[in-house]
Design a protein around this motif. Structure first.
Motif, mmCIF file in Angstrom:
data_model
loop_
_atom_site.group_PDB
_atom_site.id
_atom_site.type_symbol
_atom_site.label_atom_id
_atom_site.label_comp_id
_atom_site.label_asym_id
_atom_site.label_seq_id
_atom_site.Cartn_x
_atom_site.Cartn_y
_atom_site.Cartn_z
ATOM 1 N N GLY A 69 0.822 -1.210 0.000
ATOM 2 C CA GLY A 69 0.000 0.000 0.000
ATOM 3 C C GLY A 69 0.851 1.253 0.000
ATOM 4 O O GLY A 69 0.556 2.224 -0.700
ATOM 5 N N CYS A 70 1.921 1.236 0.770
ATOM 6 C CA CYS A 70 2.842 2.382 0.795
ATOM 7 C C CYS A 70 3.484 2.590 -0.566
ATOM 8 O O CYS A 70 3.622 3.723 -1.021
ATOM 9 C CB CYS A 70 3.890 2.159 1.878
ATOM 10 S SG CYS A 70 5.037 3.534 2.073
ATOM 11 N N ALA A 71 3.844 1.501 -1.232
ATOM 12 C CA ALA A 71 4.454 1.611 -2.559
ATOM 13 C C ALA A 71 3.473 2.211 -3.555
ATOM 14 O O ALA A 71 3.838 3.076 -4.368
ATOM 15 C CB ALA A 71 4.917 0.236 -3.032
ATOM 16 N N VAL A 72 2.216 1.798 -3.491
ATOM 17 C CA VAL A 72 1.208 2.342 -4.400
ATOM 18 C C VAL A 72 0.994 3.831 -4.128
ATOM 19 O O VAL A 72 0.912 4.644 -5.053
ATOM 20 C CB VAL A 72 -0.120 1.552 -4.275
ATOM 21 C CG1 VAL A 72 -1.244 2.260 -4.988
ATOM 22 C CG2 VAL A 72 0.049 0.151 -4.809
ATOM 23 N N LEU A 73 0.930 4.211 -2.843
ATOM 24 C CA LEU A 73 0.753 5.625 -2.509
ATOM 25 C C LEU A 73 1.929 6.471 -2.980
ATOM 26 O O LEU A 73 1.745 7.578 -3.488
ATOM 27 C CB LEU A 73 0.554 5.789 -1.006
ATOM 28 C CG LEU A 73 -0.799 5.348 -0.464
ATOM 29 C CD1 LEU A 73 -0.819 5.463 1.055
ATOM 30 C CD2 LEU A 73 -1.908 6.191 -1.070
ATOM 31 N N ARG A 79 3.296 10.490 -9.467
ATOM 32 C CA ARG A 79 2.567 10.861 -10.682
ATOM 33 C C ARG A 79 1.868 12.202 -10.510
ATOM 34 O O ARG A 79 1.842 13.025 -11.416
ATOM 35 C CB ARG A 79 1.536 9.785 -11.023
ATOM 36 C CG ARG A 79 2.090 8.444 -11.410
ATOM 37 C CD ARG A 79 2.722 8.492 -12.786
ATOM 38 N NE ARG A 79 1.797 8.950 -13.787
ATOM 39 C CZ ARG A 79 1.359 8.239 -14.810
ATOM 40 N NH1 ARG A 79 1.779 7.020 -14.962
ATOM 41 N NH2 ARG A 79 0.521 8.741 -15.678
ATOM 42 N N LEU A 80 1.301 12.434 -9.325
ATOM 43 C CA LEU A 80 0.614 13.687 -9.059
ATOM 44 C C LEU A 80 1.605 14.844 -9.037
ATOM 45 O O LEU A 80 1.335 15.908 -9.592
ATOM 46 C CB LEU A 80 -0.131 13.595 -7.723
ATOM 47 C CG LEU A 80 -0.988 14.771 -7.345
ATOM 48 C CD1 LEU A 80 -2.132 14.923 -8.328
ATOM 49 C CD2 LEU A 80 -1.524 14.595 -5.939
ATOM 50 N N ALA A 81 2.760 14.644 -8.412
ATOM 51 C CA ALA A 81 3.776 15.693 -8.350
ATOM 52 C C ALA A 81 4.338 15.986 -9.732
ATOM 53 O O ALA A 81 4.659 17.129 -10.049
ATOM 54 C CB ALA A 81 4.899 15.282 -7.406
ATOM 55 N N GLU A 82 4.456 14.980 -10.577
ATOM 56 C CA GLU A 82 4.955 15.184 -11.930
ATOM 57 C C GLU A 82 3.997 16.059 -12.729
ATOM 58 O O GLU A 82 4.412 16.916 -13.485
ATOM 59 C CB GLU A 82 5.119 13.832 -12.612
ATOM 60 C CG GLU A 82 5.628 13.916 -14.030
ATOM 61 C CD GLU A 82 5.698 12.544 -14.679
ATOM 62 O OE1 GLU A 82 5.917 12.499 -15.888
ATOM 63 O OE2 GLU A 82 5.528 11.536 -13.975
ATOM 64 N N GLY A 83 2.721 15.863 -12.545
ATOM 65 C CA GLY A 83 1.727 16.644 -13.279
ATOM 66 C C GLY A 83 1.642 18.079 -12.804
ATOM 67 O O GLY A 83 1.408 18.986 -13.579
#
Length: 125
Positions: A69-73, A79-83
């Motif tokens: 779960g930590c890896a997915v988060l 991905r969010l920070a990249e956008g």
């Protein structure tokens, strides 16, 4: 033994519900219900149910789920920070700055309307 019995009863109940739904001439829903009702027996026959039951009481397995779960988060946060980051925002701003003179009418944008004006004058508008 108990696992197989419980799963068989669940599947039988689901197939009964699917039969009742099919009698109402809702065949697509009946097929989906039958498919879902066969899952418990299939999972019991393959040993997945026994695996899950033994894993439920294993603290090491839960720690593994926590790590996953930590890896997915972390992946989603990246991905969010990249956008939203500086790199993604600058690229959009540069592209928007290039298109502003043509859209805003600055720097030769008036020539774009000369064709439209000619057509309107031709039709007397």
């Amino acid at each position: 033994m108990v696992i197989g019995t419980v799963c068989t009863l669940l599947s039988a109940a689901g197939l009964g519900i699917a039969f009742l739904v099919a009698r109402r001439r809702r065949y697509a829903l009946a097929l989906r219900t039958a498919a879902v009702s066969l899952l418990p027996v299939g999972l019991a026959m393959t040993g997945v149910v026994r695996f899950v039951l033994h894993m439920t009481f294993n603290p090491l397995a839960w720690a593994g789920f926590g790590v996953l779960g930590c890896a997915v988060l972390l992946f989603l946060a990246g991905r969010l920070a990249e956008g939203r980051g500086a790199g993604g925002g600058r690229r959009r701003e540069k592209g928007a700055a290039r298109s502003l003179p043509a859209v805003g009418g600055r720097g030769g944008g008036a020539d774009d309307f000369s064709d439209i004006e000619a057509i309107l004058k031709k039709h007397g508008i």
